[in-house]
Design an enzyme around this catalytic site. Structure first.
Site, PDB file in Angstrom:
ATOM      1  N   GLN A   1     -30.579  86.936 -90.423  1.00  8.74           N
ATOM      2  CA  GLN A   1     -29.360  86.522 -90.112  1.00  8.74           C
ATOM      3  C   GLN A   1     -28.744  87.632 -89.062  1.00  8.74           C
ATOM      4  OE1 GLN A   1     -25.923  84.769 -92.082  1.00  8.74           O
ATOM      5  NE2 GLN A   1     -27.730  83.907 -92.884  1.00  8.74           N
ATOM      6  N   CYS A   2     -28.990  89.460 -89.618  1.00  7.86           N
ATOM      7  CA  CYS A   2     -28.148  90.708 -88.938  1.00  7.86           C
ATOM      8  C   CYS A   2     -28.863  91.160 -88.856  1.00  7.86           C
ATOM      9  CB  CYS A   2     -27.861  91.385 -90.470  1.00  7.86           C
ATOM     10  SG  CYS A   2     -26.148  90.742 -91.051  1.00  7.86           S
ATOM     11  N   THR A   3     -29.081  91.917 -87.687  1.00 10.38           N
ATOM     12  CA  THR A   3     -30.463  92.955 -87.081  1.00 10.38           C
ATOM     13  C   THR A   3     -30.232  94.051 -87.925  1.00 10.38           C
ATOM     14  OG1 THR A   3     -29.115  92.098 -84.980  1.00 10.38           O
ATOM     15  CG2 THR A   3     -30.598  94.247 -84.703  1.00 10.38           C
TER      16      THR A   3
END
Length: 733
Positions: free
Chosen positions: A596-598
């Protein structure tokens, strides 16, 4: 005749000893001249700074300038020579037009000057001031001998200025000189007194009238040297110097008048020095009556003005016209002016920010167009790690109009990676990213025009509830208007599907679009090609399914290839989606935290952001702009007409390998964002098409022929040549 000591000059702060009475005879005293005062206003230094940065660069050639002065008008204050913005020419090689345009301006008598502006403080101090002074004195001497001074008497008061402009600190070192020819023996003062005590009432009356008419003349008000003719019946006329020949035989009284900037009651000002030399050289007169013209409230003041008589011994050495006469005239010491405190802080910031760009043009990038950079409008779609870095790089290149588009809020994890945010932006639920980024830019550089727009981009694979349809359409129209009103769009979001609609809209509007995308230890920077209308007249062109079945390479030719050679002449460059064989889908649902996170190596974003902005600068300076062909690393090396270097289509880099390559990719007929079929359908159906693409996952694939292509790929089989296999086996054995 005994030798008289050399003349001494005095300043208003250190005046000479006055005579016992200003109206008395002072026979035998050395005639003492009060040096010119000088004043260069802020406008002059600002104009010089612009000229230095924008035109002169490293050129230290002398610059013709114009100074202005007027007769003294106050008994306590001398009138200085003034330099203003218009003292400098529009072009460094031309004389200021002020010299020709203000002869009728009674308050601004123009004098010609020369400016030597050095590149370093050391050069300023090491200039040969004696040689410079002698050179200007020789010009005055030559102008007298040649007769030029008869027609243009302002050349008798030439001046010289040397300077060094420290444009980082906005300080200016400068040193004035007013060259004056030096007699072998100084002039002897016979008498000097107030003009009102020299003339009778009738003479004073006519002199006052004649002087005021001269000063108010449209053609002669700015002429600083003249002849005063007084007839036997007290009539007074004022004539230019070239009228000397017919006047000298009339038997009338003649005075040699000049605009006197000095305010002292017993001493003439500096312009008289060269005037006396002119009279002595030109007309061989040794006993000279002079008239120091001074005024009050714009009219001649005979009480303040002076009339004097001086005796001059003709210098024997002046008979040799090739001789350079001795000269004096430098101010006692240089001056320093600091404008940083008086400047508006925002204006000072703009000047400082532009300094690096202007210095680039001196040597490395003379073709750099700062006007294009400062006027271009940039829309940053995404205000995260990439958006923050791109904005900073844009400002460094002189871009002043930036809009952020994002729907997120600043979280606690952002400030350490996203350079425009601070801890305070995370509090109370977090400030809107787009708004916070715009505020931060203005704090960094107040002159930037930064705007933040909160907007959630509609994306394929993210179905829209029926009740939200109107809001989604409004968001789409808002995005369309933003893209239409900006020149350049950076696609900097962290999902593929969020780039689809901006890519389509940029293609439709034929806008410059640049994508920067990150992997864990890799990055991609690419510019999108021009819209299909720029290359194809048939907007209802073929899709992927147009390939013939018997084309051996049919399937491969429909899938957009990457090339390391730019050999596809006339074919438009591809967009971010041209390599896909599926339509964009939801990439955020059912993902773990790390998905979900970069999650990227921290160094990737600054590199990709810098390359994206450098690519934009290349596009703006390329003669073909958005239609510029893709270039690879070896296609242009050291070209003098391309100082910025190559303009690639794609740059792909790897931090793990510390490597980077430039690639060229061309548009695909199957592309779900920029193909003829997609753009044509969007233009035909508008927002209905967008909603259909968002809510129906297979719609874009069916429209572009990707569905048929995928089916064909699955049924594709390879026939092996068994004979070739046997031959290979025998060789191995």
């Amino acid at each position: 005749m005994p030798k008289i000591p050399s003349a001494t000059t005095y300043s208003p702060a250190n005046p000479p000893p006055s005579s016992s009475s200003p109206t008395s005879s002072i026979d035998g005293q050395i005639l003492r001249f009060i040096p010119f005062q000088s004043s260069a206003d802020e406008g002059f230094w600002r104009r010089l700074s612009s000229l230095k940065l924008d035109t002169l660069g490293l050129d230290q050639s002398p610059i013709p300038i114009t100074g202005f002065y007027a007769p003294c008008s106050h008994p306590q204050v001398p009138n200085p020579l003034k330099l203003m913005a218009e003292s400098l020419p529009d072009d460094a090689g031309e004389q200021s037009t002020s010299l020709q345009s203000v002869n009728g301006n009674r308050n601004r008598c123009p004098l010609p000057g020369i400016l030597y502006n050095t590149n370093t403080l050391e050069s300023f101090h090491s200039l040969d001031k004696n040689a410079l002074l002698k050179a200007e004195a020789k010009k005055i001497y030559d102008d007298i001998i040649s007769g030029k001074a008869d027609d243009d008497c302002t050349v008798l008061s030439r001046f010289l200025l040397i300077s060094f402009a420290d444009l980082k600190k906005w300080t200016f070192y400068h040193w004035f000189a007013f060259p004056a020819l030096s007699f072998d023996s100084p002039a002897t003062l016979i008498s000097i007194q107030s003009a009102s005590k020299t003339f009778n009432l009738e003479e004073a009356k006519y002199l006052t009238k004649a002087c005021n008419e001269w000063r108010n003349s449209d053609t002669r008000g700015g002429v600083p040297f003249f002849l005063v003719r007084i007839t036997s019946n007290a009539h007074v006329t004022i004539q230019p110097l070239k009228a000397w020949e017919p006047l000298q035989h009339g038997g009338e009284k003649l005075l040699f008048g000049f605009y006197d900037p000095c305010n002292l009651p017993s001493n003439p000002g500096w312009p008289l020095r060269n005037f006396l030399a002119f009279i002595c050289l030109k007309w061989k007169i040794e006993k000279i009556q002079f008239f120091c013209f001074r005024e009050r409230r714009g009219l001649i003041d005979l009480d303040f003005s002076l009339v004097g008589e001086a005796l001059i011994a003709f210098p024997q050495g002046w008979k040799d016209t090739h001789r350079v006469p001795k000269a004096v005239g430098w101010d006692l010491k240089p001056k320093l002016i600091n404008l940083s405190a008086s400047m508006d802080p925002t204006r000072l910031a703009v000047s400082a920010a532009d300094l690096n760009l202007k210095l680039m043009r001196w040597r490395a990038l003379p073709s750099l167009n700062m006007n294009i950079l400062s006027s271009v409008t940039c829309l940053l779609v995404g205000a995260g790690t990439l958006g923050c870095q791109v904005a900073r790089m844009l400002m460094a290149w002189g871009v002043r109009r930036i809009t952020f588009l994002d729907s997120g809020r600043v979280s606690m994890s952002n400030p350490v990676r996203q350079s425009l945010y601070t801890f305070e932006d995370c509090l109370n639920g977090g400030e809107l990213k787009a708004v916070a980024a715009a505020k931060s830019l203005k704090r960094i550089f107040p002159a930037v025009e930064a705007v933040g727009v909160e907007l959630e981009i509609p994306m394929p694979g993210h179905p829209v509830p029926a009740k939200e349809t109107n809001n989604v359409i409004k968001d789409c129209e808002h995005l369309q208007n933003l893209i239409s009103s900006h020149d350049v769009i950076f696609l900097l979001t962290d999902t593929r599907e969020s780039r689809w609609l901006p890519t389509l809209l940029c293609t439709n509007e034929n806008k410059v679009a640049i994508t920067a995308a990150l992997g864990f230890d890799s990055y991609l920077v690419m510019r999108h090609g021009a819209g299909p209308a720029q290359f194809s007249s048939d907007m209802h062109g073929s899709t992927c399914s147009s390939a013939t079945d018997d084309d051996t390479n049919g399937i491969v030719s429909q899938i957009h290839k990457l090339s390391m050679e730019g050999d596809h002449k006339g074919q438009r460059l591809g967009c971010y989606f041209c390599n896909d064989v599926v339509a964009p889908i939801d990439s955020t649902s059912n993902r773990t935290l790390d998905q979900q996170c970069t999650v990227t190596r921290p160094g990737a974003a600054p590199i990709a952001s810098s390359l994206a902005v450098e690519m934009l600068v290349g596009i703006l300076h390329h003669p073909e702009g958005i239609n510029a062909p893709g270039e690879i690393s070896s296609s242009i090396i050291g070209s003098s007409d391309r100082p910025l270097g190559i303009l690639p289509h794609q740059i792909r880099g790897s931090l793990s390998q510390f490597s980077q390559m430039t690639l060229v990719g061309y548009s695909s007929k199957c592309c779900t964002a920029c193909s003829d079929a997609v753009v044509s359908e969007y233009r035909r159906k508008g927002m209905e098409f967008v909603l259909q693409a968002i809510t129906q996952p297979a719609y874009l694939e069916d429209l572009t022929g990707l569905t048929e292509l995928i089916i064909s790929a699955k049924s594709f089989s390879l026939d092996w040549d068994e004979d070739a296999d046997d031959l290979a086996a025998n060789v191995d054995d």
